[in-house]
Design a protein around this motif. Sequence first.
Motif, PDB file in Angstrom:
ATOM      1  N   LEU A 136       0.749  -1.221  -0.049  1.00 43.52           N
ATOM      2  CA  LEU A 136      -0.100   0.094   0.100  1.00 43.52           C
ATOM      3  C   LEU A 136       0.880   1.180   0.019  1.00 43.52           C
ATOM      4  CD1 LEU A 136      -3.073  -0.444   2.412  1.00 43.52           C
ATOM      5  CD2 LEU A 136      -3.087  -0.300  -0.041  1.00 43.52           C
ATOM      6  N   LEU A 137       0.509   2.121  -0.917  1.00 41.67           N
ATOM      7  CA  LEU A 137       1.171   3.510  -0.732  1.00 41.67           C
ATOM      8  C   LEU A 137       0.048   4.577  -0.570  1.00 41.67           C
ATOM      9  CD1 LEU A 137       2.711   3.459  -4.539  1.00 41.67           C
ATOM     10  CD2 LEU A 137       3.983   2.595  -2.180  1.00 41.67           C
ATOM     11  N   ALA A 167     -10.355   2.576  10.927  1.00 38.44           N
ATOM     12  CA  ALA A 167      -8.998   2.306  10.179  1.00 38.44           C
ATOM     13  C   ALA A 167      -8.546   3.506   9.655  1.00 38.44           C
ATOM     14  CB  ALA A 167      -9.325   1.269   9.278  1.00 38.44           C
ATOM     15  N   LYS A 168      -9.685   4.518   9.011  1.00 41.38           N
ATOM     16  CA  LYS A 168      -9.226   5.662   8.391  1.00 41.38           C
ATOM     17  C   LYS A 168      -8.184   6.594   9.370  1.00 41.38           C
ATOM     18  CE  LYS A 168     -12.968   6.838   6.792  1.00 41.38           C
ATOM     19  NZ  LYS A 168     -13.882   7.859   6.090  1.00 41.38           N
ATOM     20  N   ARG A 169      -8.831   6.465  10.843  1.00 41.42           N
ATOM     21  CA  ARG A 169      -8.411   7.598  11.987  1.00 41.42           C
ATOM     22  C   ARG A 169      -7.033   7.007  12.080  1.00 41.42           C
ATOM     23  NH1 ARG A 169     -13.646   7.149  13.761  1.00 41.42           N
ATOM     24  NH2 ARG A 169     -13.293   5.584  15.132  1.00 41.42           N
ATOM     25  N   ALA A 170      -6.743   5.750  12.462  1.00 39.67           N
ATOM     26  CA  ALA A 170      -5.558   5.151  12.986  1.00 39.67           C
ATOM     27  C   ALA A 170      -4.460   5.128  11.736  1.00 39.67           C
ATOM     28  CB  ALA A 170      -5.601   3.643  13.104  1.00 39.67           C
ATOM     29  N   ILE A 171      -4.673   5.100  10.419  1.00 35.79           N
ATOM     30  CA  ILE A 171      -3.958   5.385   9.304  1.00 35.79           C
ATOM     31  C   ILE A 171      -3.517   6.740   9.289  1.00 35.79           C
ATOM     32  CG2 ILE A 171      -3.305   5.441   6.986  1.00 35.79           C
ATOM     33  CD1 ILE A 171      -5.418   2.809   7.060  1.00 35.79           C
ATOM     34  N   ARG A 172      -4.400   7.662   9.414  1.00 36.80           N
ATOM     35  CA  ARG A 172      -4.148   9.227   9.638  1.00 36.80           C
ATOM     36  C   ARG A 172      -3.134   9.554  10.537  1.00 36.80           C
ATOM     37  NH1 ARG A 172      -7.129  13.011   6.599  1.00 36.80           N
ATOM     38  NH2 ARG A 172      -9.168  12.318   5.721  1.00 36.80           N
ATOM     39  N   THR A 173      -3.457   9.177  11.781  1.00 38.17           N
ATOM     40  CA  THR A 173      -2.621   9.256  12.897  1.00 38.17           C
ATOM     41  C   THR A 173      -0.934   8.584  12.686  1.00 38.17           C
ATOM     42  OG1 THR A 173      -4.350   9.095  14.405  1.00 38.17           O
ATOM     43  CG2 THR A 173      -2.153   8.738  15.395  1.00 38.17           C
ATOM     44  N   HIS A 174      -0.968   7.575  12.035  1.00 41.55           N
ATOM     45  CA  HIS A 174       0.347   6.890  11.843  1.00 41.55           C
ATOM     46  C   HIS A 174       0.958   7.647  10.549  1.00 41.55           C
ATOM     47  CE1 HIS A 174       3.192   4.318  10.028  1.00 41.55           C
ATOM     48  NE2 HIS A 174       2.560   3.929   8.989  1.00 41.55           N
ATOM     49  N   LEU A 175       0.451   8.194   9.625  1.00 43.90           N
ATOM     50  CA  LEU A 175       1.063   8.889   8.550  1.00 43.90           C
ATOM     51  C   LEU A 175       1.265  10.344   8.931  1.00 43.90           C
ATOM     52  CD1 LEU A 175      -1.006   7.661   5.259  1.00 43.90           C
ATOM     53  CD2 LEU A 175       1.330   7.087   6.339  1.00 43.90           C
ATOM     54  N   HIS A 176       0.650  10.863   9.870  1.00 44.69           N
ATOM     55  CA  HIS A 176       1.028  12.393  10.159  1.00 44.69           C
ATOM     56  C   HIS A 176       2.474  12.711  10.609  1.00 44.69           C
ATOM     57  CE1 HIS A 176       0.064  16.319  11.704  1.00 44.69           C
ATOM     58  NE2 HIS A 176       0.854  16.014  12.752  1.00 44.69           N
ATOM     59  N   GLY A 177       2.967  13.555   9.403  1.00 45.15           N
ATOM     60  CA  GLY A 177       4.309  13.897   9.592  1.00 45.15           C
ATOM     61  C   GLY A 177       5.143  13.090   8.742  1.00 45.15           C
ATOM     62  N   PHE A 184       2.982   1.582   5.566  1.00 45.72           N
ATOM     63  CA  PHE A 184       3.289   0.827   6.507  1.00 45.72           C
ATOM     64  C   PHE A 184       4.962   0.515   6.766  1.00 45.72           C
ATOM     65  CE2 PHE A 184      -0.879  -0.536   6.284  1.00 45.72           C
ATOM     66  CZ  PHE A 184      -1.284   0.188   7.329  1.00 45.72           C
ATOM     67  N   GLY A 185       5.601   0.590   5.603  1.00 44.91           N
ATOM     68  CA  GLY A 185       7.036   0.152   5.489  1.00 44.91           C
ATOM     69  C   GLY A 185       7.427  -1.165   6.201  1.00 44.91           C
ATOM     70  N   ILE A 186       6.484  -1.978   5.742  1.00 45.33           N
ATOM     71  CA  ILE A 186       6.932  -3.277   6.380  1.00 45.33           C
ATOM     72  C   ILE A 186       7.065  -4.283   5.228  1.00 45.33           C
ATOM     73  CG2 ILE A 186       4.592  -3.692   7.094  1.00 45.33           C
ATOM     74  CD1 ILE A 186       5.478  -4.989   9.721  1.00 45.33           C
TER      75      ILE A 186
END
Length: 259
Positions: A136-137, A167-177, A184-186
């Motif tokens: 995923l990008l 899931a949208k909230r969690a991904i937004r938080t993870h990608l912030h900054g 995910f870089g995994i």
Amino acid sequence: MNIQLIDEFVLDWKLSGKAAASVNAYAKDLTEFFAQTPKPCLTSTKSWLNQTPFISRRRKKAQAIRAFSAWAAEHAITGFEWWRQVPIAKEKQLPQTTATKDDYVQAIKRTKNARDKAIIETLWSTGLRRSELCALLAEDIDFLAGFVLVRTSKTGKPRIVPLSPAAKRAIRTHLHGRKTNSVFGITPNGVRLLLQRLNAPSAHAWRRGWAVHALRNGVSETSVRAAAGWSSGAMVARYTRALSGELAVEEFQRSWNCH
């Protein structure tokens, strides 16, 4: 000559939109088959299959021969008229682990950072395969419309998969900054190790759990198939077979509550 036929079989299979991974595996088995059995007949084919001790591999090889021979019959290629008599080994279906809502809740509690939480939320929300999750990008996620684009799935075709609000909230938080384009870089192995650390079910168990959870909550089989990238209902039936009775009870209860 047989090698040329295999190449043509593979091309026709892929052009028809069927799963590329399946026909590539078939081609490998067929190459071995024709190398050891240049002029096959039913008896020599059975003998070749009998050399494989493992039922699962013997089954796959027989499926490859039958698929190729059926294609040959459609194209008036003679010499394989006996293909329907090739035995398909019966493989015992063992119960498969299916992630539950409790597994999801417990895994979320055990996460230590935003990335791990986002991965769990995505697995529970989308049922993505490990390889699809890792590929995923950031540009594949449409937060406004609420879906992710899987560019390359097992079938070789892109598909759209709905994304839950959590899931949208969690991904937004993870990608912030973050500036990297990979969400995910995994690696797939990294996902496996992460789930082990969280004492959580495997990624495939999450995929099964996602399908069952969706059906339980009224999502149609057609929508589950589209989101999962399945061309038929066979995989839905396989994933939910053990829970079919429970699903039936819940569906009837919902119908009774409507009146």
